[in-house]
Design an enzyme around this catalytic site. Structure first.
Site, short mmCIF file in Angstrom:
data_model
loop_
_atom_site.label_atom_id
_atom_site.label_comp_id
_atom_site.label_asym_id
_atom_site.label_seq_id
_atom_site.Cartn_x
_atom_site.Cartn_y
_atom_site.Cartn_z
N ASN A 10 0.84 -1.27 0.05
CA ASN A 10 0.09 0.03 -0.01
C ASN A 10 0.72 1.24 -0.02
OD1 ASN A 10 -1.70 2.06 0.58
ND2 ASN A 10 -2.19 1.40 2.41
N LYS A 12 0.18 4.20 -0.26
CA LYS A 12 -0.63 5.49 0.39
C LYS A 12 -0.28 6.69 -0.33
CE LYS A 12 -0.01 3.03 4.74
NZ LYS A 12 0.43 3.17 6.21
N HIS A 95 -9.09 1.21 5.06
CA HIS A 95 -7.92 1.52 5.87
C HIS A 95 -8.09 2.23 7.11
CE1 HIS A 95 -3.96 2.41 6.63
NE2 HIS A 95 -3.37 1.15 6.15
N GLU A 97 -6.26 4.39 8.11
CA GLU A 97 -6.02 6.19 7.98
C GLU A 97 -7.34 6.69 7.40
OE1 GLU A 97 -2.44 5.40 5.71
OE2 GLU A 97 -1.61 4.95 7.39
N GLU A 165 -4.93 -4.69 10.79
CA GLU A 165 -4.05 -3.89 10.80
C GLU A 165 -4.05 -3.24 11.96
OE1 GLU A 165 -1.94 -2.99 6.87
OE2 GLU A 165 -3.71 -1.38 7.23
N GLY A 171 3.07 1.99 10.62
CA GLY A 171 4.11 3.19 10.54
C GLY A 171 4.95 3.37 11.78
N SER A 211 3.89 -2.15 10.08
CA SER A 211 5.44 -2.44 10.24
C SER A 211 5.90 -3.82 9.95
CB SER A 211 5.80 -2.09 11.74
OG SER A 211 5.58 -0.70 12.07
P1 13P Z 1 3.48 0.36 7.68
O1 13P Z 1 3.88 -1.15 6.90
O2 13P Z 1 4.07 1.44 7.11
O3 13P Z 1 3.37 0.20 9.18
O4 13P Z 1 1.92 0.63 6.89
C1 13P Z 1 1.07 -0.68 7.06
C2 13P Z 1 -0.01 -0.23 6.35
O5 13P Z 1 -0.84 0.69 6.79
C3 13P Z 1 -0.41 -0.95 5.01
O6 13P Z 1 -1.84 -0.64 4.78
#
Ligand code: 13P
Length: 248
Positions: A10, A12, A95, A97, A165, A171, A211
């Site tokens: 992803n 983002k 997601h 976010e 997640e 992150g 992560s």
């Molecule tokens: P990270 O791998 O950067 O922690 O992000 C995970 C994520 O949100 C994938 O959708």
């Protein structure tokens, strides 16, 4: 029961078209396995370039969101048909976010999941608890609500991919332990047995995200109920290939 593993990236809100092309140039030259299933989800503006670059490879392209309506006065939104036409086979839905910054609700996630399936896309439906919810011992309740609401009236569940997640692991460099991640993925599968049935639940892929990197992917992938990874930061560089080739 064998479920085909999935490694999905992803991106983002990262990468211009030029950067996406540069990534695929390097990344694709190092891909030499057709197992697992590989997915990359760029921004809308890079989808066409990503589809072009990956033509004839085993890398599928996904969008990071869709709207659940088929068209109309919804400034800034994109339909399932539009991303399908652009060459997407997958779409990330709900997601954290989007839930956190764009007021995405469980009801919206459900409508988007149904729309994605109706249009022949594979929805990657994200669920996960916040740190506060985990510390308050509410992880399982939160996951139950999110999964049940997302899967309501879904009629092709086998096509759905669920991504667990935990928000606190995204992150942050703080990965859930293999056991923590698997415990929730196992619980999600139990919920899927209750919502659908065992045969269906046994076919559905459940990914872990938060992560994931080259150092922890192999162990995570060895867990009984983890069928893949949804990768953020570590999918941005061409050495994402080391995650794709986690078996080696
Ligand atoms: P990270 O791998 O950067 O922690 O992000 C995970 C994520 O949100 C994938 O959708």
């Amino acid at each position: 029961m064998s479920r085909k593993p999935v490694i999905a990236g992803n991106w983002k809100m990262n990468k211009t078209v030029a950067e996406a092309k540069a990534f695929f140039n390097e990344f694709l030259s190092q891909i030499d396995v057709d197992d697992p299933e590989v997915v990359v989800c760029p921004t809308y503006t890079s989808i066409a370039a990503a589809v072009e670059c990956t033509k004839g490879t085993n890398v599928g392209i996904g969008a990071q969101n869709i709207y659940f309506e088929d068209g109309g006065a919804y400034t800034g939104e994109v339909t399932a048909d539009m991303i399908k036409e652009a060459g997407c086979e997958y779409v990330i839905i709900g997601h954290s976010e989007r839930r956190q910054y764009f007021a995405e609700t469980d009801e919206g996630v459900n409508k988007k999941t149904i729309k994605a399936l109706e249009k022949g896309l594979v929805p990657i439906v994200c669920v996960g608890e916040t740190l506060e919810e985990r510390e308050d011992d509410n992880t399982f309740d939160v996951i139950k609500t999110q999964v049940e609401k997302a899967m309501k009236d879904v009629n092709e569940p086998k096509k759905v991919i669920i991504a667990y997640e935990p928000v606190w692991a995204i992150g942050t460099g703080k990965t859930a332990t293999d056991e923590q991640a698997n415990e929730v993925c196992e619980y999600i599968r139990k919920l899927l047995v209750e919502i659908f049935d065992k045969d269906i639940a046994d076919c559905m892929r459940i990914l872990y995200g938060g992560s994931v990197n080259a150092g922890n992917v192999k162990k995570l992938m060895s867990m009984s109920d983890i069928d893949g990874a949804l990768v953020g930061g570590a999918s941005l560089k061409a050495d994402f290939v080391t995650l794709v080739n986690y078996k080696k």
